[in-house]
Design an enzyme around this catalytic site. Structure first.
Site, PDB file in Angstrom:
ATOM      1  N   TYR A   1      -5.331   9.321   0.626  1.00  0.00           N
ATOM      2  CA  TYR A   1      -6.316   8.628   1.464  1.00  0.00           C
ATOM      3  C   TYR A   1      -5.902   8.584   2.935  1.00  0.00           C
ATOM      4  O   TYR A   1      -6.705   8.199   3.793  1.00  0.00           O
ATOM      5  CB  TYR A   1      -6.561   7.189   0.974  1.00  0.00           C
TER       6      TYR A   1
ATOM      7  N   ASP B   1      -5.790  -1.053  -3.731  1.00  0.00           N
ATOM      8  CA  ASP B   1      -5.613   0.298  -4.280  1.00  0.00           C
ATOM      9  C   ASP B   1      -5.696   1.334  -3.167  1.00  0.00           C
ATOM     10  O   ASP B   1      -6.712   1.451  -2.490  1.00  0.00           O
ATOM     11  CB  ASP B   1      -6.719   0.580  -5.311  1.00  0.00           C
TER      12      ASP B   1
ATOM     13  N   LYS C   1      -0.875   6.235  -5.144  1.00  0.00           N
ATOM     14  CA  LYS C   1      -0.930   7.380  -6.065  1.00  0.00           C
ATOM     15  C   LYS C   1      -0.166   8.560  -5.487  1.00  0.00           C
ATOM     16  O   LYS C   1      -0.283   8.856  -4.289  1.00  0.00           O
ATOM     17  CB  LYS C   1      -2.389   7.785  -6.313  1.00  0.00           C
TER      18      LYS C   1
ATOM     19  N   HIS D   1      -2.161  10.947  -9.315  1.00  0.00           N
ATOM     20  CA  HIS D   1      -3.573  10.940  -8.920  1.00  0.00           C
ATOM     21  C   HIS D   1      -4.451  11.802  -9.841  1.00  0.00           C
ATOM     22  O   HIS D   1      -5.605  11.446 -10.109  1.00  0.00           O
ATOM     23  CB  HIS D   1      -3.708  11.407  -7.470  1.00  0.00           C
TER      24      HIS D   1
END
Ligand SMILES: NC(=O)c1ccc[n+]([C@@H]2O[C@H](COP(=O)([O-])OP(=O)(O)OC[C@H]3O[C@@H](n4cnc5c(N)ncnc54)[C@H](OP(=O)(O)O)[C@@H]3O)[C@@H](O)[C@H]2O)c1
Length: 289
Positions: free
Chosen positions: A50, A45, A75, A108
């Protein structure tokens, strides 16, 4: 746990256990993906936010396991609220990871992070975002599409006009903080719920009541918390870059009794997520303090 799976509403198979990668940089993410895959994980994931999709991609390509045996989630940034912004985001994720397709793509957040859980619900914008997600799905760029941090009415908003139903909703769900009504609502709509921060971003490890119950089963508080989510029918995506923790987090071959599940649903709620409490996803809890 490595081989245990759920089926999404469109028939796609998803491993119940995945590796979270939030707060890992590219280098750490590449190594974590390789370690996790060699241990047995098949589900990773990540997210545009990120800033480690390139590292995750390098891990995917160097781990030695075929692409079609892996399940990769990313996401779309919470701030991407137009059709074009979403398409750009998807293409960027594919390019960074050097992939032909993404297994699961999720929005997200229903609102940009700066406005998380505030008045403007972005209902109109999220319908446009969802149209782009549907187009990415029908053209084969992604195998499944879903949501994250969507509350009941955010989900209703999508269901009211979609042509492809969301297949998942990824939400904060751990012992002491599991939104059971939202989980039941999604599950009744055939939307699989994924639990993020399933060990409370680490905070569950210090929870006295949880530790006592974990001892009874001869497991750690992390394992108990993960098993609890699995018994609620959720996917779990614990984050760790530590191979020992990766192994321990997959050792969930025990059953929590119905009575202990009830106790765990009602243990004292964690209010403090440590040094990362300021993140919007933990914000609602902190406002209570
Ligand atoms: N959709 C969203 O908005 C959203 C929000 C938050 C998170 N997520 C996703 O969910 C994933 C997991 O959430 P999270 O990262 O917030 O927290 P988490 O997985 O609940 O907890 C991670 C923390 O627990 C520690 N840990 C992991 N396994 C352990 C074990 N067996 N024993 C002791 N400590 C252990 C990790 O440290 P070590 O690294 O030292 O093991 C880390 O400090 C994220 O990485 C991300 O992929 C999504």
């Amino acid at each position: 746990m490595y081989n245990e799976t759920y089926k999404l509403s469109n028939g796609v198979t998803i491993p119940k256990l995945g590796l979270g990668t939030w707060l890992l940089d590219d280098e750490q993410a590449e190594k974590a993906v390789c370690d996790a895959v060699s241990i047995g994980y098949r589900h990773i994931d990540t997210a545009q936010a990120y800033m480690n999709e390139a590292g995750v991609g390098r891990g995917i390509h160097s781990c030695g396991v075929a692409r079609d045996e892996l399940f990769i989630t990313t996401k779309v940034a919470a701030e991407a609220k137009t059709y074009d912004a979403v398409m750009h985001s998807i293409n960027e994720s594919l390019a960074k990871m050097k992939l032909d397709y993404i297994d699961l793509l999720i929005i997200h957040s229903p609102q940009p992070w700066q406005e998380f859980r505030e008045e403007n619900r972005y209902f109109k914008e999220n319908k446009e975002v969802w149209k782009a997600m549907e187009d990415a799905y029908t053209t084969g760029k992604v195998k499944a599409i879903g949501l994250s941090n969507f509350l009941h009415d955010d989900v209703e908003n999508i269901l009211a006009s979609c042509t492809v139903k969301p297949m998942v909703n990824q939400i904060l769900a751990h012992v002491s903080n599991s939104p059971l009504e939202l989980i039941n609502y999604c599950q009744n709509k055939d939307i699989l719920v994924e639990a993020y921060s399933p060990i409370a971003h680490g905070a569950i490890l210090d929870h006295t009541e949880v530790k006592i119950i974990a001892e009874k089963y001869g497991v750690t508080a992390a394992q108990l918390s993960l098993r609890y989510d699995i018994q609620l029918g959720l996917v779990v995506i614990p984050k760790t870059a530590n191979p020992d923790h990766m192994r321990i987090n997959a050792e969930l071959d025990f059953v929590i009794s119905d009575a202990d599940m009830e106790t765990l649903k009602n243990v004292e709620a964690i209010q403090n997520y440590g040094e990362h409490s300021f993140f919007p996803v933990f914000g609602d809890k902190n406002k209570i303090n």
